[in-house]
Design an enzyme around this catalytic site. Structure first.
Site, short mmCIF file in Angstrom:
data_model
loop_
_atom_site.label_atom_id
_atom_site.label_comp_id
_atom_site.label_asym_id
_atom_site.label_seq_id
_atom_site.Cartn_x
_atom_site.Cartn_y
_atom_site.Cartn_z
N CYS A 273 0.89 -1.17 0.00
CA CYS A 273 0.00 0.00 0.00
C CYS A 273 0.93 1.21 0.00
CB CYS A 273 -0.89 -0.02 1.24
SG CYS A 273 -1.99 -1.43 1.32
N ALA A 275 1.41 4.40 -1.78
CA ALA A 275 1.35 5.84 -2.06
C ALA A 275 1.13 6.63 -0.77
CB ALA A 275 0.22 6.11 -3.04
N PRO A 276 1.71 7.82 -0.63
CA PRO A 276 2.46 8.56 -1.65
C PRO A 276 3.94 8.23 -1.75
CG PRO A 276 2.13 9.95 0.27
CD PRO A 276 1.44 8.65 0.58
N LYS A 279 7.91 5.76 2.17
CA LYS A 279 8.57 4.52 2.62
C LYS A 279 9.15 3.78 1.42
CE LYS A 279 5.56 4.34 6.61
NZ LYS A 279 4.42 5.15 6.13
N ARG A 302 -3.06 9.39 -5.74
CA ARG A 302 -1.90 9.29 -4.86
C ARG A 302 -0.71 8.67 -5.58
NH1 ARG A 302 -3.44 9.50 0.79
NH2 ARG A 302 -1.97 7.88 1.40
N ASP A 324 -5.31 -3.32 -6.58
CA ASP A 324 -5.68 -3.77 -5.25
C ASP A 324 -4.67 -4.84 -4.82
OD1 ASP A 324 -6.76 -4.94 -3.03
OD2 ASP A 324 -8.78 -5.17 -3.88
N ASP A 344 1.78 -1.23 4.85
CA ASP A 344 1.45 -0.01 5.61
C ASP A 344 0.04 0.40 5.15
OD1 ASP A 344 2.10 2.29 7.22
OD2 ASP A 344 2.48 3.42 5.39
N CYS A 398 -0.25 4.24 11.24
CA CYS A 398 -0.11 5.46 12.05
C CYS A 398 -1.37 5.61 12.90
CB CYS A 398 0.17 6.69 11.20
SG CYS A 398 -1.16 7.13 10.12
C1 SAM Z 1 -1.17 4.66 4.90
S1 SAM Z 1 -1.26 4.94 3.24
C2 SAM Z 1 0.31 4.39 2.67
C3 SAM Z 1 1.42 5.36 2.93
C4 SAM Z 1 2.70 4.97 2.25
N1 SAM Z 1 3.14 3.65 2.67
C5 SAM Z 1 3.81 5.97 2.48
O1 SAM Z 1 4.63 5.75 3.35
O2 SAM Z 1 3.84 6.97 1.80
C6 SAM Z 1 -2.30 3.62 2.77
C7 SAM Z 1 -2.44 3.48 1.29
O3 SAM Z 1 -3.10 2.25 1.05
C8 SAM Z 1 -3.82 2.38 -0.14
N2 SAM Z 1 -4.75 1.24 -0.21
C9 SAM Z 1 -5.91 1.06 0.45
N3 SAM Z 1 -6.44 -0.14 0.13
C10 SAM Z 1 -5.58 -0.73 -0.73
C11 SAM Z 1 -5.57 -1.98 -1.42
N4 SAM Z 1 -6.56 -2.87 -1.27
N5 SAM Z 1 -4.54 -2.25 -2.23
C12 SAM Z 1 -3.53 -1.37 -2.40
N6 SAM Z 1 -3.50 -0.17 -1.79
C13 SAM Z 1 -4.50 0.14 -0.96
C14 SAM Z 1 -4.45 3.74 -0.01
O4 SAM Z 1 -4.82 4.25 -1.26
C15 SAM Z 1 -3.31 4.54 0.63
O5 SAM Z 1 -2.57 5.21 -0.33
#
Ligand code: SAM
Length: 497
Positions: A273, A275-276, A279, A302, A324, A344, A398
């Site tokens: 997961c 974006a952005p 990490k 994102r 996904d 994350d 977080c």
């Molecule tokens: C907490 S943020 C991630 C922050 C990122 N790891 C960073 O450090 O910049 C969670 C992300 O998970 C994505 N997300 C939510 N459900 C998801 C899924 N089923 N598959 C992939 N990404 C997903 C959201 O769009 C969001 O961008």
């Protein structure tokens, strides 16, 4: 400090498409700041993602659209910022005055801005059809505002901010800056800053020194490598080293996941997961751009922001896909060498500094929402653990809610019956997982009070009996005893949420 033309992430990006506001997760919506109010559609391609079209995205209602010729852009911006600053105070007054109960059609955010103007600003100048409505409630709102001041023993409006529980701590948190080793060296960054008049104090001996930081003094963090620490309020957004991607503005807690995953150069990593992408760029720095990162995210806006950030950070080993993560097949031959996964996922964000400024209860997630998030987090974690070559995984949020942290890890560990175990990481870290199950103390927690960071949770899991060969030398760790039940039943426990 040139931006460096080096190869960027593997993206077929048609230039000119602005980044639109993100929709998932709790990370800063950087896309909405840089975008021209248009959300790119992203399609999956062999190379990761390709931006193929631009469709209009809604403009946030209170802000002028980008390029607006409104004379009042500055005023409007100030109004929104100030309203946000006093958000918890305004919520409290609106709640005690019963404004939203009395005026069912008044939207909470609009109410907040109007009440700000009425009580803390220059009086209600705009407001349209809501102006007479607010005037009817004026006396009650003023009375509740005065009552709040008496209750908190303050006389000045500003002091109300200080009196919000946790606000003072959050305001005083040091600023952490990660040196991006893909673009520069720690020593070079330090020298550059010293030439600008900053005074380097060497490695901090502990948190006390960080808390007392003032002026232009800065430290190297006591625990995490390549992490510089500046006094609270230091702003590097306009600094040339930041703009060229040499410095990444990243909270210390958010540097834990990649540091603890510690993939060696050449390895294959999934950022589930992503974006952005802060990490992700940290992972790429640890890999020295050697190996591969498969980065997934559901949110196209994102991801577009992420592509820009990764290019600026000089990341060239990352394939981005608008996908996904739950639909990514562990048996796909592309991922057969993936030994490391960083997960994350979207969470309530209850640990983020801005949330902590709110009144207790005002920003807390409803139980229903928490359960839905925890359900997704469990599914994502058990899906990640099913990748056949996986050796080591970091799960982070977080959030400070047990439901999204210790409970998720406990349930999934029980479900997988001993194939993975928690690793006791970073022994000197002062805040550990809540002792809700045997071994939970191997997890890390972070908070403004104890670690001078945002609220955060990290768990490191490793395949039982396997070795990733990646133990970070400076961050000693040991495998934790297995908490999984003895293998009796074959059927996994259902993941009820
Ligand atoms: C907490 S943020 C991630 C922050 C990122 N790891 C960073 O450090 O910049 C969670 C992300 O998970 C994505 N997300 C939510 N459900 C998801 C899924 N089923 N598959 C992939 N990404 C997903 C959201 O769009 C969001 O961008």
């Amino acid at each position: 400090a040139g931006a460096g033309a080096g190869a960027g992430p593997r993206l077929g990006v048609r230039r000119g498409a602005g980044a639109g506001p993100g929709s998932g997760g709790r990370s800063p919506r950087r896309g909405s700041r840089s975008g021209a109010g248009a959300g790119p559609r992203v399609s999956e391609s062999r190379l990761g993602v390709r931006l193929i079209a631009v469709s209009p995205a809604p403009t946030p209602p209170l802000l002028p659209s980008p390029g607006s010729r409104s004379q009042n852009v500055r005023q409007l911006y100030a109004l929104v910022c100030e309203t946000q600053r006093y958000s918890a105070v305004l919520d409290s007054v609106i709640h005690s005055a019963g404004l939203l109960q009395a005026e069912k059609k008044l939207k909470p955010n609009l109410a907040k801005v109007l009440v700000y103007e009425l009580l803390l600003g220059r009086g209600l100048r705009g407001g349209g059809r809501w102006k007479p409505v607010l005037s009817r409630h004026k006396a009650r709102l003023q009375a509740e505002f005065a009552r709040l001041k008496v209750k908190r023993c303050v006389s000045r409006n500003e002091d109300l901010l200080e009196s919000v529980p946790g606000a003072a701590q959050v305001a005083k948190l040091p600023r952490f800056v990660r040196v991006n080793t893909l673009k520069t060296k720690l020593d070079d960054a330090v020298d550059y800053l010293k030439r600008e008049g900053y005074s380097y104090q060497g490695r901090a001996s502990g948190l006390d020194e960080l808390q007392a930081l003032e002026g232009k003094r800065f430290f190297l963090d006591s625990l995490l490598p390549e992490l510089l620490v500046f006094p609270s309020g230091t702003d590097f957004h306009k600094h040339p080293l930041y703009q060229a991607g040499h410095l990444i503005l990243q909270d210390k807690a958010s540097c834990l996941p990649a540091t603890l995953l510690a993939p060696p150069p050449g390895s294959h990593v999934i950022d589930a997961c992503a974006a952005p992408g802060n990490k992700t760029s940290h992972l790429a720095a640890l890999l020295k751009n050697q190996g591969k990162i498969f980065a997934f995210d559901l949110d196209a806006g994102r991801l577009a922001t992420m592509a820009t950030l990764l290019t600026r950070a000089g990341v060239s080993c990352c394939e981005i896909a608008n996908k996904d993560f739950l639909s990514v097949s562990p048996s796909d031959p592309r991922y057969c060498q993936v030994q490391y996964i960083l997960l994350d996922p979207s969470c309530s964000g209850s640990g983020m500094a801005s949330r902590q400024l709110e009144e207790p209860g005002a920003g807390s997630s409803s139980q229903e929402r928490l359960q839905a998030l925890a359900g997704f987090q469990r599914r994502a974690l058990s899906h990640a653990l099913s990748f056949p070559a996986l050796q080591r995984l970091v799960y982070s949020t977080c959030s400070v809610c047990q439901e999204e942290n210790e409970d998720v890890v406990r349930d999934v560990l029980q479900q997988i019956e001993g194939t993975f175990r928690l690793v006791h990481v970073l022994p000197p870290w002062p805040e550990r997982g809540l002792r809700t199950f045997p071994g939970a103390e191997h997890c890390l927690r972070a908070s403004p009070e104890t670690t001078l960071t945002g609220g955060f949770f990290v768990a490191v899991l490793e395949r039982a009996g396997g070795s990733s060969g990646s133990e970070p030398q400076s961050l000693a760790e040991e495998p934790a005893p297995n908490i999984a039940p003895k293998k009796k039943k074959r059927r996994p426990k259902p993941l009820t949420t």
